[in-house]
Design a protein around this motif. Structure first.
Motif: not given
Length: 362
Positions: A7-24
């Motif tokens: 996750a890219r985390v700044t003072t304004e945003k949380w943005v997913a850069c890469a994900t691995h999702d096994q639980i929907n």
């Protein structure tokens, strides 16, 4: 862990850069979470890892708003810190079931991966910076080669004229021919002086962040323009120059720079118009702006040429005996920009007109 993310985390945003999702969980790269709903926002502030085996049994997180909102019981998140010390974001993972993640092995693995991600991001940043520097160096190299080539050609012509004329002067006594050679020397010297001034301003503009000006309140621009015109008449004694001045309001400007601009424009107008034609100069000021127009008859400037006319080393269709560095219009445009104004050109089959407009006060 059922879901993990960089996750890219700044003072304004949380943005997913890469994900691995096994639980929907439903979050994909580029997806965002509300920053204040994430534990990562707290990690951004204290920059320490957060590890939870079982949320329901944790005194600190059992009633925390984040696990209640997103429905997870186990959680791990470690900060990703770049080489510069800048906080980039987090490597985090969650699962709706409790898991034993608070172990040296698991924390060590996440920390190692976070360091590898930071190393990769630093490497990408260095590559981007290197590519940018390379492109800048290529542009500079091309400009340098072009500059040197044109300079060598254009300064050689007036120098040769001066050298040859001076040699002939030493051998001749006839007054008429001597005067003709004196005119050649005078004109060549005038051209060389203009070339040198343009070179210095070009170097200053490119290396020093732009052409500098020194404004004088209530600059006597009518006097400044008249002086330039008189000097040009000496160089072009057989050319007609018509002037129309109408100054109704004082102008806050750099008189020397305006004179340089007019000298470049007028030199072009006299050079690219027929001998029997009249070059027209009109100038005036009102409460809003100062305007200067230099117009001459001659060939229409093609649209394709106009698009690049104010770029350095752009000389349009160069005719014999009309060489130049191609810096005059570029520098004139930079002088206009330095005054917070504009320099525009209009051209048709009857007339070409360059118009300077700058605010009266600034």
């Amino acid at each position: 862990m059922g879901f993990s993310a960089v996750a890219r985390v700044t003072t304004e945003k949380w943005v997913a850069c890469a994900t691995h999702d096994q639980i929907n969980f439903g979050l994909v790269p580029g997806g965002e979470l509300v920053l204040e709903t994430t534990i990562c926002n707290e990690i951004r502030e204290h920059q320490n890892a957060v590890v939870i085996d079982h949320v329901a049994e944790s005194e600190k997180f059992a009633h925390h708003h984040t696990p209640l909102m997103y429905g997870f019981q186990s959680y791990i998140s470690v900060p990703i810190t770049l080489k510069s010390g800048e906080f980039f974001g987090t490597l985090c993972a969650i699962d709706p079931s409790p898991h034993k993640v608070d172990t040296p092995q698991t924390i060590g693995m996440f920390t190692m991966f976070a360091d590898l991600i930071a190393f990769h991001l630093d490497a990408l940043d260095q590559v981007n910076k290197s590519e940018k520097r390379l492109q800048e160096e290529l542009v500079i190299a091309q400009l340098r080669e072009q500059f040197i080539a044109i300079l060598g050609h254009d300064l050689r012509n007036p120098l040769n004229a001066i050298s040859n004329s001076s040699q002939l002067l030493a051998r001749l006594d006839q007054e008429e021919r001597v005067q003709r050679l004196v005119d050649v020397i005078k004109n060549s010297s005038f051209r060389m002086n203009g070339l040198i001034e343009n070179m210095l301003d070009f170097a200053s503009g490119r290396l020093g962040g732009g052409i500098t000006i020194t404004r004088t309140p209530d600059e006597d621009l009518e006097k400044v323009l008249t002086q330039v015109i008189e000097e040009m008449k000496v160089v072009y004694p057989n050319r007609a120059i018509k002037t129309t001045f109408n100054f109704d309001y004082p102008v806050n400007a750099d008189g020397k720079r305006v004179a340089q601009l007019l000298s470049n424009l007028l030199g072009n107008a006299l050079s690219y118009s027929a001998n029997g034609s009249v070059v027209e100069i009109s100038a005036g000021s009102n409460e809003a702006e100062f305007n200067l127009c230099v117009a001459n008859s001659g060939k229409q400037i093609p649209d394709a040429t106009i698009e690049r006319l104010f770029q350095p080393f752009s000389r349009g269709e160069v005719e014999p005996n009309k060489q130049g560095l191609g810096l005059g219009l570029y520098i004139a445009s930079e002088i206009a920009n330095a005054h917070g104004g504009t320099l525009n050109v209009s051209s048709n089959s009857e007339k070409t007109c360059f118009t300077l407009s700058i605010p009266t006060e600034r």
